[in-house]
Design a protein around this motif. Structure first.
Motif, PDB file in Angstrom:
ATOM      1  N   ARG A 369       0.955  -8.418   6.701  1.00  0.00           N
ATOM      2  CA  ARG A 369       1.531  -7.578   5.661  1.00  0.00           C
ATOM      3  C   ARG A 369       0.911  -7.901   4.295  1.00  0.00           C
ATOM      4  NH1 ARG A 369       6.204  -8.969   6.297  1.00  0.00           N
ATOM      5  NH2 ARG A 369       6.997  -9.885   4.388  1.00  0.00           N
ATOM      6  N   MET A 370       0.640  -9.166   4.056  1.00  0.00           N
ATOM      7  CA  MET A 370      -0.033  -9.534   2.810  1.00  0.00           C
ATOM      8  C   MET A 370      -1.419  -8.901   2.746  1.00  0.00           C
ATOM      9  SD  MET A 370       1.122 -13.540   2.804  1.00  0.00           S
ATOM     10  CE  MET A 370      -0.064 -14.044   1.586  1.00  0.00           C
ATOM     11  N   LEU A 371      -2.136  -8.933   3.872  1.00  0.00           N
ATOM     12  CA  LEU A 371      -3.453  -8.300   3.904  1.00  0.00           C
ATOM     13  C   LEU A 371      -3.325  -6.793   3.754  1.00  0.00           C
ATOM     14  CD1 LEU A 371      -5.213 -10.375   6.693  1.00  0.00           C
ATOM     15  CD2 LEU A 371      -5.838 -10.271   4.289  1.00  0.00           C
ATOM     16  N   PHE A 373      -1.066  -5.256   2.039  1.00  0.00           N
ATOM     17  CA  PHE A 373      -0.797  -4.969   0.627  1.00  0.00           C
ATOM     18  C   PHE A 373      -2.081  -5.011  -0.187  1.00  0.00           C
ATOM     19  CE2 PHE A 373       0.107  -6.424  -3.678  1.00  0.00           C
ATOM     20  CZ  PHE A 373       1.004  -5.464  -4.079  1.00  0.00           C
ATOM     21  N   SER A 374      -2.963  -5.968   0.105  1.00  0.00           N
ATOM     22  CA  SER A 374      -4.152  -6.141  -0.717  1.00  0.00           C
ATOM     23  C   SER A 374      -5.335  -5.307  -0.256  1.00  0.00           C
ATOM     24  CB  SER A 374      -4.552  -7.621  -0.731  1.00  0.00           C
ATOM     25  OG  SER A 374      -4.850  -8.061   0.581  1.00  0.00           O
ATOM     26  N   ARG A 375      -5.433  -5.025   1.068  1.00  0.00           N
ATOM     27  CA  ARG A 375      -6.619  -4.345   1.583  1.00  0.00           C
ATOM     28  C   ARG A 375      -6.335  -2.960   2.133  1.00  0.00           C
ATOM     29  NH1 ARG A 375      -9.725  -9.256   4.814  1.00  0.00           N
ATOM     30  NH2 ARG A 375      -9.668 -10.761   3.122  1.00  0.00           N
ATOM     31  N   ARG A 376      -5.065  -2.516   2.070  1.00  0.00           N
ATOM     32  CA  ARG A 376      -4.696  -1.179   2.521  1.00  0.00           C
ATOM     33  C   ARG A 376      -5.027  -0.967   3.993  1.00  0.00           C
ATOM     34  NH1 ARG A 376      -1.412  -0.610  -1.612  1.00  0.00           N
ATOM     35  NH2 ARG A 376      -2.455  -0.498  -3.610  1.00  0.00           N
ATOM     36  N   GLN A 377      -4.739  -1.952   4.810  1.00  0.00           N
ATOM     37  CA  GLN A 377      -4.978  -1.781   6.234  1.00  0.00           C
ATOM     38  C   GLN A 377      -3.948  -0.824   6.826  1.00  0.00           C
ATOM     39  OE1 GLN A 377      -4.958  -5.722   7.838  1.00  0.00           O
ATOM     40  NE2 GLN A 377      -7.136  -6.018   7.456  1.00  0.00           N
ATOM     41  N   ASN A 378      -4.300  -0.272   7.971  1.00  0.00           N
ATOM     42  CA  ASN A 378      -3.419   0.708   8.605  1.00  0.00           C
ATOM     43  C   ASN A 378      -2.185   0.039   9.217  1.00  0.00           C
ATOM     44  OD1 ASN A 378      -5.136   2.855   8.027  1.00  0.00           O
ATOM     45  ND2 ASN A 378      -6.350   2.506   9.874  1.00  0.00           N
ATOM     46  N   LEU A 379      -1.055   0.687   9.037  1.00  0.00           N
ATOM     47  CA  LEU A 379       0.169   0.251   9.702  1.00  0.00           C
ATOM     48  C   LEU A 379       0.295   1.005  11.031  1.00  0.00           C
ATOM     49  CD1 LEU A 379       2.547   0.319   6.599  1.00  0.00           C
ATOM     50  CD2 LEU A 379       1.157  -1.568   7.437  1.00  0.00           C
ATOM     51  N   LYS A 380       1.359   0.726  11.775  1.00  0.00           N
ATOM     52  CA  LYS A 380       1.606   1.396  13.048  1.00  0.00           C
ATOM     53  C   LYS A 380       2.964   2.083  12.990  1.00  0.00           C
ATOM     54  CE  LYS A 380      -1.121  -2.025  15.596  1.00  0.00           C
ATOM     55  NZ  LYS A 380      -1.094  -3.066  16.651  1.00  0.00           N
ATOM     56  N   VAL A 508       7.369  -6.051   0.049  1.00  0.00           N
ATOM     57  CA  VAL A 508       8.268  -4.915   0.274  1.00  0.00           C
ATOM     58  C   VAL A 508       7.731  -3.689  -0.456  1.00  0.00           C
ATOM     59  CG1 VAL A 508      10.590  -4.002  -0.123  1.00  0.00           C
ATOM     60  CG2 VAL A 508      10.284  -6.360   0.639  1.00  0.00           C
ATOM     61  N   TYR A 509       7.299  -3.906  -1.691  1.00  0.00           N
ATOM     62  CA  TYR A 509       6.720  -2.809  -2.477  1.00  0.00           C
ATOM     63  C   TYR A 509       5.464  -2.256  -1.790  1.00  0.00           C
ATOM     64  CZ  TYR A 509       3.983  -0.640  -6.218  1.00  0.00           C
ATOM     65  OH  TYR A 509       3.210   0.217  -6.961  1.00  0.00           O
ATOM     66  N   GLY A 510       4.581  -3.171  -1.326  1.00  0.00           N
ATOM     67  CA  GLY A 510       3.372  -2.718  -0.638  1.00  0.00           C
ATOM     68  C   GLY A 510       3.692  -1.956   0.629  1.00  0.00           C
ATOM     69  N   ALA A 518       8.589   4.589  -1.736  1.00  0.00           N
ATOM     70  CA  ALA A 518       8.641   3.873  -3.007  1.00  0.00           C
ATOM     71  C   ALA A 518       9.759   2.841  -2.958  1.00  0.00           C
ATOM     72  CB  ALA A 518       8.871   4.844  -4.168  1.00  0.00           C
ATOM     73  N   LEU A 519       9.662   1.861  -3.870  1.00  0.00           N
ATOM     74  CA  LEU A 519      10.720   0.880  -4.076  1.00  0.00           C
ATOM     75  C   LEU A 519      11.222   1.033  -5.501  1.00  0.00           C
ATOM     76  CD1 LEU A 519      12.399  -1.637  -3.271  1.00  0.00           C
ATOM     77  CD2 LEU A 519      10.514  -3.032  -4.144  1.00  0.00           C
ATOM     78  N   ARG A 520      12.513   1.294  -5.650  1.00  0.00           N
ATOM     79  CA  ARG A 520      13.106   1.433  -6.975  1.00  0.00           C
ATOM     80  C   ARG A 520      14.236   0.419  -7.124  1.00  0.00           C
ATOM     81  NH1 ARG A 520      13.289   8.104  -7.555  1.00  0.00           N
ATOM     82  NH2 ARG A 520      11.005   8.381  -7.582  1.00  0.00           N
ATOM     83  N   ILE A 521      14.356  -0.104  -8.330  1.00  0.00           N
ATOM     84  CA  ILE A 521      15.293  -1.204  -8.566  1.00  0.00           C
ATOM     85  C   ILE A 521      16.251  -0.833  -9.689  1.00  0.00           C
ATOM     86  CG2 ILE A 521      15.507  -3.657  -9.099  1.00  0.00           C
ATOM     87  CD1 ILE A 521      12.585  -3.995  -8.251  1.00  0.00           C
TER      88      ILE A 521
END
Length: 682
Positions: A369-371, A373-380, A508-510, A518-521
């Protein structure tokens, strides 16, 4: 026209002749920079050079300049100190200052420059076209200001000479009107407008140049017709600061504030408003004279740069940690599997074992998940009913909240299904719950709710469409307003050292952004916080989720005798645990502690191993090189590569028939990969 010019030539006190070229002061301790500035600005004005702040102040005592180019870092007086001294002198306090700097573009440096009196920044190495353009604007504005002063003097003299011939007076007035029109046209073309406003609330505009319409979409008449109109369009979050700055101007004599303002098209743009207190020549009352500069694009570029720098920092960190971290987790998971198969455990012990296994897998997902967030890898992503997560969340969260915190789940089947990565959704909710728990050291309530919602138009953080809004609400200490925009930044944390990584809300934001949401606070200090996850509605109905995975003791289902395995891994713990697991499943396993040792074993006894299972990243000899050497002896040698790298694109020249298995892996996944490798090579 010729007749008028002739008359003006005879009349005493005629309009003074303007200087041939505007004067530009360049201050830099590097002669090469001064030479470059002189060459770039050739033709715009006469450039005077000063190698230090002290020399610049001496030149300013002798003459005036249209604009000052001031280096930030200099020996002796630096740029900030020099600018402050320039602003203290009556003669030079309104001379535009453009800072030249090679330092970074952090907001603190920028704000210090603007506080010192800068109107703009140019970053080294500077773009000649940009520098020339910026300076030309202020030179032209300086020349037009002088022209206004000269015209004002001429108008005064014309009033004193009221007995002049009527035709000359009319002709002079026509010339004045033409000059004013040209001036207004020039001002309208600039990304800045000038204004005068009341010094008392609601600070209504009395005068605004026509250029305001190009900046905001509203004509100048709209600004001056309604006293409260200007402040009514300021973003609510920025309004208190704007009011405070304008109110303080009566005491300080000047003000400077930046705010978001809603334009005629409904969008917010960022403006820099700065000015001074002046006495109204007609009414004798104080008024505020200032300029309004559109800095929207500048701020957006700065924000994008900061975001890119943060993402790059995370990428570098996680890229280095992912491999070793996944090796450790793989060893933990293999050890848990061996412990379960070799020990007789009661139900409580099995539950602890299952929770430990789940936590280890979540640790691996955290790296991914950290990667992501930083590298825009594909989720499933897949269709998910939130009600299906209730039992899992209760099982994971309840044991770690303690007796002082009550956990409530208020989600029913009326909520739409959502399209997300299920594993990362669970981790996101756990992060939010744990953050809420930490905000309530004396206890309280954490409630998770969900509601259907539709965004009817695109906004700055959300596209138009249907969403499910998951809210995680606590009754804790709340988040101060000045930290709301920082809490989602990577590695930002308000917790003590050792109590938090600062990655919870940023991941969480990523996750929300990559999922199309989106994440709103919303938070009130002393009353609590609500974190709202906007996640897109699933267009398809999700399949029913089965019961929790049963622990499978995998067995190889190939034909005939079990294949012999050469297991190559430089991690001793993972190598031994993996070998033990494979032996329990019936395989004959030979271990090699690295690529070099594997090459020696293959060369010595090439017929002793049916399948090679090798780690990818090893010192001296990589897993790909081990397979390449083995296939130079036997072309159809089956092989499997295992890797701790989350970004598998780092593995180059991988043969297409070699299965790739990411660490940490399940025992049955490794056995299945061995079966596929054996099958693909016949």
């Amino acid at each position: 026209m010729q007749r008028i010019e002739k008359t003006k030539g005879k009349r005493p006190g005629a309009l003074p002749k303007a200087p041939e070229r505007a004067r530009i002061l360049a201050v830099d301790d590097d002669d090469r920079n001064l030479l470059a500035i002189r060459e770039v600005l050739d033709g715009i004005g006469e450039v005077a050079c000063a190698p230090s702040g002290e020399e610049a102040l001496r030149l300013l005592l002798k003459e005036d300049f249209a604009v000052i180019l001031l280096d930030v870092l200099m020996p002796g007086l630096d740029g900030y100190e020099t600018a402050s001294l320039i602003r203290k002198r009556e003669q030079s306090k309104r001379t535009p200052i453009i800072f030249l700097t090679a330092i970074n573009k952090e907001e603190a440096h920028m704000l210090r420059g603007y506080d010192a009196g800068a109107v703009d920044y140019v970053f080294k190495p500077f773009d000649p076209v940009m520098l020339r353009s910026k300076v030309a604007v202020f030179v032209e504005l300086h020349e037009k200001t002088l022209e206004i002063q000269r015209k004002a003097a001429l108008e005064q003299r014309l009033l004193e000479q009221a007995l002049q011939a009527q035709d000359e007076k009319l002709e002079t007035e026509r010339i004045l009107r033409a000059s004013e029109q040209r001036q207004e046209t020039i001002l309208r073309s600039l990304p800045v407008c000038f204004h005068a406003r009341s010094a008392e609330p609601p600070f209504g505009a009395r005068f605004v140049t026509a250029g305001v319409e190009r900046l905001t979409g509203f004509p100048a008449e709209r600004m001056t017709s309604e006293p409260g109109f200007g402040l009514s369009r300021v973003h609510p979050d920025d309004l208190p600061n704007v009011r405070a700055a304008l109110s303080d101007a009566k005491t300080t004599g000047a003000y400077n504030c930046e705010f978001r303002w809603q334009c005629a098209d409904g969008k917010y743009r960022t403006f820099l408003d700065q000015g001074v207190i002046s006495s109204d020549p007609v009414e004798g009352a104080n008024e505020i004279i200032g300029t309004l500069l559109d800095v929207t694009e500048r701020r957006e570029l700065e924000d994008k740069l900061l975001q890119a720098q943060r993402i790059e920092a995370i990428g570098k960190l996680t890229g280095g940690l992912a491999h070793d971290f996944n090796n450790l987790l793989a060893a933990v998971l293999s050890g848990l599997g061996l412990l379960e198969r070799n020990s007789t455990l009661d139900q409580q012990a099995l539950k602890v074992l299952d929770l430990t296994r789940r936590s280890a897998r979540q640790g691996a997902e955290l790296v991914n998940r950290m990667l992501a967030f930083s590298r825009r890898q594909n989720l499933k992503p897949e269709g998910v009913r939130l009600t299906a997560l209730e039992e899992t969340m209760n099982g994971l969260v309840a044991p770690v909240l303690g007796g002082l915190v009550r956990f409530e789940w208020h989600i029913d089947d009326s909520v739409w299904p959502i399209h997300v990565d299920v594993g990362q959704l669970e981790l996101a909710l756990m992060n939010l719950v744990f953050n809420a728990r930490d905000a309530m050291p004396s206890g309280g309530t954490i409630a998770i709710r969900a509601a259907n919602n539709t965004a009817n138009q695109n906004s700055y953080d959300l596209r138009q469409g249907d969403y499910v809004v998951i809210s995680v609400t606590d009754t804790g200490s709340g988040i101060p307003a000045d930290l709301l925009t920082k809490v989602i930044e990577p590695f930002f944390t308000t917790k003590p050292v050792g109590k938090g990584t600062g990655l919870g809300l940023s991941t969480v934001y990523g996750f929300a952004k990559q999922s199309g949401g989106a994440l709103r606070i919303d938070s009130v200090v002393g009353r609590g916080t609500t974190m709202r996850l906007w996640l897109p509605r699933s267009l398809t109905e999700p399949e029913l989720r089965g019961e929790r995975e049963q622990i499978i003791h995998p067995q190889y289902n190939g034909n005939g005798a079990q294949p012999s395995i050469l297991l190559v891994d430089d991690s001793e713990a993972l190598r031994e645990l993996t070998a033990a697991s494979l032996r329990q499943s019936g395989f004959d396993v030979t271990c090699a502690a690295g690529g070099a040792e594997a090459l020696a074993a293959i060369e010595k006894s090439p017929d002793d191993f049916d399948v090679i299972v090798t780690d990818f990243a090893m010192p001296l000899v990589s897993g790909v090189e081990v397979i390449r050497f083995a296939r130079s002896l036997k072309a159809d040698w089956p092989a499997v590569i295992i890797t701790g790298y989350a970004d598998t694109r780092a593995i180059g020249a991988l043969p297409s028939d070699v299965p790739l298995l990411g660490k940490p892996f399940k025992d049955n996944e490794l056995i299945e990969s061995i079966r596929l490798a054996k099958q693909s090579r016949g």
